[in-house]
Design a protein around this motif. Sequence first.
Motif, PDB file in Angstrom:
ATOM      1  N   ARG A   1     -29.601  14.494  16.286  1.00  0.00           N
ATOM      2  CA  ARG A   1     -28.431  15.256  16.935  1.00  0.00           C
ATOM      3  C   ARG A   1     -28.886  15.862  18.208  1.00  0.00           C
TER       4      ARG A   1
ATOM      5  N   VAL B   1     -27.353   7.424  13.356  1.00  0.00           N
ATOM      6  CA  VAL B   1     -27.177   8.388  14.113  1.00  0.00           C
ATOM      7  C   VAL B   1     -27.499   9.551  13.057  1.00  0.00           C
TER       8      VAL B   1
ATOM      9  N   VAL C   1     -24.556   8.407  22.682  1.00  0.00           N
ATOM     10  CA  VAL C   1     -24.806   7.237  21.827  1.00  0.00           C
ATOM     11  C   VAL C   1     -23.588   6.568  21.575  1.00  0.00           C
TER      12      VAL C   1
ATOM     13  N   THR D   1     -21.468   3.924  18.849  1.00  0.00           N
ATOM     14  CA  THR D   1     -21.735   3.337  17.915  1.00  0.00           C
ATOM     15  C   THR D   1     -20.291   2.580  17.543  1.00  0.00           C
TER      16      THR D   1
ATOM     17  N   THR E   1     -20.766   9.750  20.830  1.00  0.00           N
ATOM     18  CA  THR E   1     -21.388  11.086  20.797  1.00  0.00           C
ATOM     19  C   THR E   1     -22.111  11.321  21.935  1.00  0.00           C
TER      20      THR E   1
END
Length: 198
Positions: free
Chosen positions: A133, A170, A186, A188, A193
């Motif tokens: 995070r 993540v 990131v 996915t 994010t």
Amino acid sequence: MASEKTDKSRLRRDLLRTRAALPEGDVPVNGHALARHALQLPELTGAHTVAAYVSVGREPSTREVLEGLRERGVRVLLPVLLPDDDLDWAAYEGRDHLVPAGRGLLEPDGPRLGPEAVLAADAVLLPGLAVDRRGLRLGRGGGSYDRVLERLTRAGSRAALVVLLYDGEVLAQVPAEPHDRAVHAVVTPSGTTRFPAL
């Protein structure tokens, strides 16, 4: 420090085991969804040069991302692994110009541009096993991309750093060492994010 290295090794083993258990047919399906999100990133839509990589095995597929960037006229640089595990770079000229290299990797067959070529990138797509995070990336542990990131930092590069992962990669937290550097985003199969890079 030793504890973080042990924790990283254990987490890498677990993540690689999970990837190895993925059905082969899931890789292109996830790759299609991942490419859809990645190619919409402003960091990529506005880029002239992107440093990327060719996915292998059960890694999140980069094939559609590479082709999508190339079709837009973006200059795509791909890594060439050197004997000391540093990375040289060469331009991506299409799938027909990828050749087998050591460790099961594929690399471009064109002229080598030197390790400093990555400094021309507006965005760098990084392989990884997980991101937390805070945006800290867990790589495979070979150190090749740590050198790339250090090279970018030394040069004052403002390239966007983006990791391509599966949704389950993540995590809340990955073990960190002082040299670890946060990424900006990131991507996915479910979406993107963003992180405030540390």
